[in-house]
Design a protein around this motif. Structure first.
Motif, PDB file in Angstrom:
ATOM      1  N   ILE A   1       0.671  -1.338  -0.059  1.00 17.11           N
ATOM      2  CA  ILE A   1      -0.129  -0.020  -0.103  1.00 17.11           C
ATOM      3  C   ILE A   1       0.906   1.478   0.217  1.00 17.11           C
ATOM      4  CG2 ILE A   1      -2.124  -1.204   1.015  1.00 17.11           C
ATOM      5  CD1 ILE A   1      -1.037   0.522   3.572  1.00 17.11           C
ATOM      6  N   GLY A   2       2.192   1.180  -0.211  1.00 19.68           N
ATOM      7  CA  GLY A   2       2.970   2.186  -0.046  1.00 19.68           C
ATOM      8  C   GLY A   2       3.567   2.740   1.287  1.00 19.68           C
ATOM      9  N   ALA A   3       3.316   1.995   2.379  1.00 19.88           N
ATOM     10  CA  ALA A   3       3.710   2.485   3.601  1.00 19.88           C
ATOM     11  C   ALA A   3       4.797   2.338   3.821  1.00 19.88           C
ATOM     12  CB  ALA A   3       2.759   2.064   4.663  1.00 19.88           C
ATOM     13  N   VAL A   4       5.972   2.970   3.330  1.00 18.46           N
ATOM     14  CA  VAL A   4       7.304   2.832   3.375  1.00 18.46           C
ATOM     15  C   VAL A   4       7.827   2.777   4.639  1.00 18.46           C
ATOM     16  CG1 VAL A   4       9.476   3.631   2.344  1.00 18.46           C
ATOM     17  CG2 VAL A   4       7.758   3.472   0.829  1.00 18.46           C
ATOM     18  N   ARG A   5       7.500   3.923   5.325  1.00 16.87           N
ATOM     19  CA  ARG A   5       7.915   4.100   6.924  1.00 16.87           C
ATOM     20  C   ARG A   5       7.695   2.914   7.632  1.00 16.87           C
ATOM     21  NH1 ARG A   5       5.881   8.757  10.356  1.00 16.87           N
ATOM     22  NH2 ARG A   5       6.880   8.185  12.441  1.00 16.87           N
ATOM     23  N   VAL A   6       6.336   2.284   7.584  1.00 12.53           N
ATOM     24  CA  VAL A   6       6.220   1.047   8.182  1.00 12.53           C
ATOM     25  C   VAL A   6       6.864   0.166   7.955  1.00 12.53           C
ATOM     26  CG1 VAL A   6       4.181  -0.322   8.898  1.00 12.53           C
ATOM     27  CG2 VAL A   6       3.470   1.983   9.048  1.00 12.53           C
ATOM     28  N   ALA A   7       7.011  -0.229   6.702  1.00 10.00           N
ATOM     29  CA  ALA A   7       7.814  -1.414   5.976  1.00 10.00           C
ATOM     30  C   ALA A   7       9.328  -1.317   6.491  1.00 10.00           C
ATOM     31  CB  ALA A   7       7.601  -1.253   4.646  1.00 10.00           C
ATOM     32  N   GLU A   8       9.888  -0.026   6.403  1.00 10.08           N
ATOM     33  CA  GLU A   8      11.221  -0.145   6.969  1.00 10.08           C
ATOM     34  C   GLU A   8      11.336  -0.349   8.496  1.00 10.08           C
ATOM     35  OE1 GLU A   8      12.123   3.982   5.991  1.00 10.08           O
ATOM     36  OE2 GLU A   8      12.550   3.524   3.911  1.00 10.08           O
ATOM     37  N   ILE A   9      10.524  -0.004   9.519  1.00 15.89           N
ATOM     38  CA  ILE A   9      10.358  -0.167  10.898  1.00 15.89           C
ATOM     39  C   ILE A   9      10.181  -1.911  11.060  1.00 15.89           C
ATOM     40  CG2 ILE A   9       9.324   0.218  13.062  1.00 15.89           C
ATOM     41  CD1 ILE A   9       8.748   3.074  11.998  1.00 15.89           C
TER      42      ILE A   9
ATOM     43  N   ALA B   1       3.969   5.489  13.089  1.00 14.22           N
ATOM     44  CA  ALA B   1       3.716   5.233  11.716  1.00 14.22           C
ATOM     45  C   ALA B   1       2.530   4.551  11.209  1.00 14.22           C
ATOM     46  CB  ALA B   1       5.101   4.394  11.313  1.00 14.22           C
ATOM     47  N   LEU B   2       2.022   3.606  12.046  1.00  8.86           N
ATOM     48  CA  LEU B   2       0.747   2.945  11.970  1.00  8.86           C
ATOM     49  C   LEU B   2      -0.443   3.938  11.926  1.00  8.86           C
ATOM     50  CD1 LEU B   2       1.361  -0.331  13.415  1.00  8.86           C
ATOM     51  CD2 LEU B   2       1.078   0.016  11.101  1.00  8.86           C
ATOM     52  N   LYS B   3      -0.369   4.864  12.918  1.00  8.66           N
ATOM     53  CA  LYS B   3      -1.375   5.637  13.286  1.00  8.66           C
ATOM     54  C   LYS B   3      -1.590   6.742  11.935  1.00  8.66           C
ATOM     55  CE  LYS B   3      -1.821   5.337  18.135  1.00  8.66           C
ATOM     56  NZ  LYS B   3      -1.530   6.289  19.390  1.00  8.66           N
ATOM     57  N   ALA B   4      -0.256   7.330  11.548  1.00  8.81           N
ATOM     58  CA  ALA B   4      -0.214   8.138  10.128  1.00  8.81           C
ATOM     59  C   ALA B   4      -0.669   7.460   9.136  1.00  8.81           C
ATOM     60  CB  ALA B   4       1.130   8.779  10.276  1.00  8.81           C
ATOM     61  N   THR B   5      -0.542   6.310   9.010  1.00  2.54           N
ATOM     62  CA  THR B   5      -0.776   5.531   7.748  1.00  2.54           C
ATOM     63  C   THR B   5      -2.268   5.494   7.759  1.00  2.54           C
ATOM     64  OG1 THR B   5       1.199   4.284   7.518  1.00  2.54           O
ATOM     65  CG2 THR B   5      -0.502   3.480   6.488  1.00  2.54           C
TER      66      THR B   5
ATOM     67  N   ALA C   1      -4.704   6.873   9.213  1.00  4.04           N
ATOM     68  CA  ALA C   1      -5.584   8.247   9.255  1.00  4.04           C
ATOM     69  C   ALA C   1      -5.291   8.593   7.638  1.00  4.04           C
ATOM     70  CB  ALA C   1      -4.539   9.234  10.071  1.00  4.04           C
ATOM     71  N   ALA C   2      -4.099   8.428   6.966  1.00  2.76           N
ATOM     72  CA  ALA C   2      -3.886   8.717   5.553  1.00  2.76           C
ATOM     73  C   ALA C   2      -4.986   7.976   4.658  1.00  2.76           C
ATOM     74  CB  ALA C   2      -2.558   8.854   5.018  1.00  2.76           C
ATOM     75  N   LEU C   3      -5.051   6.937   4.851  1.00  2.00           N
ATOM     76  CA  LEU C   3      -6.020   5.731   4.227  1.00  2.00           C
ATOM     77  C   LEU C   3      -7.386   6.427   3.716  1.00  2.00           C
ATOM     78  CD1 LEU C   3      -4.869   2.466   5.272  1.00  2.00           C
ATOM     79  CD2 LEU C   3      -4.374   3.499   3.190  1.00  2.00           C
ATOM     80  N   PRO C   4      -8.236   6.773   4.577  1.00  3.50           N
ATOM     81  CA  PRO C   4      -9.419   7.299   4.289  1.00  3.50           C
ATOM     82  C   PRO C   4      -9.281   8.301   3.344  1.00  3.50           C
ATOM     83  CG  PRO C   4      -9.337   6.894   6.611  1.00  3.50           C
ATOM     84  CD  PRO C   4      -8.004   6.914   6.215  1.00  3.50           C
ATOM     85  N   ALA C   5      -8.499   9.380   3.475  1.00  5.36           N
ATOM     86  CA  ALA C   5      -8.147  10.403   2.589  1.00  5.36           C
ATOM     87  C   ALA C   5      -7.914   9.941   1.283  1.00  5.36           C
ATOM     88  CB  ALA C   5      -7.130  11.333   3.176  1.00  5.36           C
TER      89      ALA C   5
END
Length: 82
Positions: free
Chosen positions: A25-33, A59-63, A65-69
């Motif tokens: 899904i392009g959540a690079v920051r989550v994937a790196e952690i 990072a999960l919370k930010a991801t 939060a961004a998904l509905p947008a």
């Protein structure tokens, strides 16, 4: 935050699954952690990953939060009714 009681392999497996999904899904920051957590768990070194727990949660919370947008901008498909 600290790790709950769980075998290293279970944590590595969960981190790997979340890493893969995050990349999809392009959540690079989550994937790196998750990559750091997975590697450390497979090396039986969870102490090394403890500082990353709070980063992962943020990072999960930010991801999430961004998904509905992003979904609001996606075209919707109407269901065909016959």
């Amino acid at each position: 935050a600290e790790w709950p009681d769980a075998p290293d392999e279970a944590i590595a497996t969960a981190a790997h699954a979340l890493k893969s999904l995050s990349r999809n899904i392009g959540a690079v920051r989550v994937a790196e952690i998750c990559d750091v957590i997975e590697t450390s768990a497979r090396e039986n070194n969870l102490d090394r990953t403890t500082p990353h727990i709070d980063r992962l949660i943020a990072a999960l919370k930010a991801t999430l939060a961004a998904l509905p947008a992003k979904n609001a901008d996606a075209p919707t498909k109407a269901a065909a009714v016959d």
